[in-house]
Design a protein around this motif. Sequence first.
Motif, PDB file in Angstrom:
ATOM      1  N   ASP A 254       0.918 -14.169  -9.753  1.00 48.61           N
ATOM      2  CA  ASP A 254       2.052 -13.792  -8.909  1.00 48.61           C
ATOM      3  C   ASP A 254       3.253 -13.489  -9.793  1.00 48.61           C
ATOM      4  O   ASP A 254       3.827 -14.382 -10.404  1.00 48.61           O
ATOM      5  N   GLN A 255       3.638 -12.202  -9.845  1.00 43.14           N
ATOM      6  CA  GLN A 255       4.768 -11.816 -10.684  1.00 43.14           C
ATOM      7  C   GLN A 255       6.075 -12.451 -10.236  1.00 43.14           C
ATOM      8  O   GLN A 255       7.035 -12.538 -11.000  1.00 43.14           O
TER       9      GLN A 255
ATOM     10  N   ASP B  27       0.792  -1.231   0.000  1.00 43.13           N
ATOM     11  CA  ASP B  27       0.000   0.000   0.000  1.00 43.13           C
ATOM     12  C   ASP B  27       0.827   1.286   0.000  1.00 43.13           C
ATOM     13  O   ASP B  27       0.300   2.356  -0.261  1.00 43.13           O
ATOM     14  N   ASN B  28       2.150   1.192   0.279  1.00 44.14           N
ATOM     15  CA  ASN B  28       2.916   2.440   0.391  1.00 44.14           C
ATOM     16  C   ASN B  28       4.409   2.205   0.146  1.00 44.14           C
ATOM     17  O   ASN B  28       5.241   2.505   1.001  1.00 44.14           O
ATOM     18  N   PRO B  29       4.781   1.706  -1.037  1.00 44.12           N
ATOM     19  CA  PRO B  29       6.196   1.433  -1.303  1.00 44.12           C
ATOM     20  C   PRO B  29       6.943   2.665  -1.803  1.00 44.12           C
ATOM     21  O   PRO B  29       6.337   3.604  -2.326  1.00 44.12           O
ATOM     22  N   GLU B  30       8.271   2.639  -1.659  1.00 43.28           N
ATOM     23  CA  GLU B  30       9.083   3.754  -2.136  1.00 43.28           C
ATOM     24  C   GLU B  30       9.033   3.877  -3.660  1.00 43.28           C
ATOM     25  O   GLU B  30       9.158   4.974  -4.204  1.00 43.28           O
TER      26      GLU B  30
ATOM     27  N   GLY C 126      -2.113 -12.850  -7.337  1.00 44.41           N
ATOM     28  CA  GLY C 126      -0.994 -12.551  -6.453  1.00 44.41           C
ATOM     29  C   GLY C 126      -1.309 -11.391  -5.546  1.00 44.41           C
ATOM     30  O   GLY C 126      -2.395 -10.794  -5.620  1.00 44.41           O
ATOM     31  N   GLN C 127      -0.366 -11.039  -4.682  1.00 40.79           N
ATOM     32  CA  GLN C 127      -0.571  -9.915  -3.769  1.00 40.79           C
ATOM     33  C   GLN C 127      -0.691  -8.591  -4.504  1.00 40.79           C
ATOM     34  O   GLN C 127      -1.403  -7.696  -4.065  1.00 40.79           O
ATOM     35  N   LEU C 128       0.012  -8.482  -5.616  1.00 39.07           N
ATOM     36  CA  LEU C 128       0.077  -7.207  -6.327  1.00 39.07           C
ATOM     37  C   LEU C 128      -0.674  -7.193  -7.646  1.00 39.07           C
ATOM     38  O   LEU C 128      -0.737  -6.159  -8.304  1.00 39.07           O
TER      39      LEU C 128
ATOM     40  N   HIS D 193      13.072  -4.407  -6.901  1.00 41.27           N
ATOM     41  CA  HIS D 193      12.461  -5.469  -6.097  1.00 41.27           C
ATOM     42  C   HIS D 193      11.068  -5.853  -6.586  1.00 41.27           C
ATOM     43  O   HIS D 193      10.730  -7.033  -6.669  1.00 41.27           O
ATOM     44  N   ILE D 194      10.245  -4.859  -6.867  1.00 38.15           N
ATOM     45  CA  ILE D 194       8.903  -5.092  -7.392  1.00 38.15           C
ATOM     46  C   ILE D 194       8.639  -4.073  -8.493  1.00 38.15           C
ATOM     47  O   ILE D 194       9.332  -3.068  -8.602  1.00 38.15           O
TER      48      ILE D 194
END
Length: 328
Positions: free
Chosen positions: A213-214, A104-107, A206-208, A136-137
Amino acid sequence: MRYRTIGSDPKTRREVSVLSLGAMLFGTVTDEETSFAILDRYVEAGGTFIDTSDNYAFWINGTQGGESEALLGRWRRSRGIGDEIVIATKLGARPLAPGNSYIDNPEGLSAKAIRAAAEGSRERLGVPKLDLLYAHIEDPTVPLGETVEALADLVAEGTVGLLGASNHWTWRLERARSLAAGAGLPGYEILQYQHSYLRRRADLPGQLSPDGDQGATGGDLLSYLRAEPSLTLVAYSPLLKGSYVREDKPLGPEFDHAGTPTRLAALRSVAEETGATVNQVVISWLIDADIPSIPLVGCSSVAQLNENLAAVDLRLTPDQRARLDAAY
């Protein structure tokens, strides 16, 4: 120990051990004394490839992460470790504030975020140069060209060596690499994905992404690696967090399909023939597979590490490997 070369440019490529050590929980769940002992044993055995991230392990104590990098920095200084050990780290998934997450709040992967994150990692690790830096993502909010150029700038400045990506759709990898090649810039060469002997279902969200799921290795990524042999696959969670051998760690729904029991039976049969553990057979299979990978193992004790290290010398026969490959 055995070694292989990662990267293609003579100026940045490195020789690393075929078994990588994951430091995700070092400095949090795994205390400093135990972490240092594992790291010391790994280096003693010839290991040269350690993996971390700027967000490890934010979920343990509700922080932004960085504990693993900081511990590795203390270990490096206390042992006089130099550039003979390749430390890979990642950016893009560090929470912007404690109590948040990469969901919900990545850099993210903007040019500003990349520069700040890389500087933070170098400071915590205590190094002038990051040997290998992963995105990373994915960050779909930022144009790929901006990310590609920002990472290439760090390579040009000499503060980053090799570039990699983790948890990206294969088409995004190819697009980013094409942009880099078209501009004459360094691109992703090391790909870190969840990969093991058991094959995962591809129909679960997936989560994102609702599309899957990537981070899971599928046929599209394997086909891409087969066509691009200069790329390196680093296989994270190769032992499925203990699920091959621990009754208290059952396989998740992603492995709930008809092929799983067949492959498990083949795996156990080969383990019995060789006198090795199931985990050791998995690691050996990955290292010398048709599409080889570098298993990235996490350990909470020296005993676990020793079991994994012994797998490097396990050579499966052509018949054993054929039976494992044919099990579906």
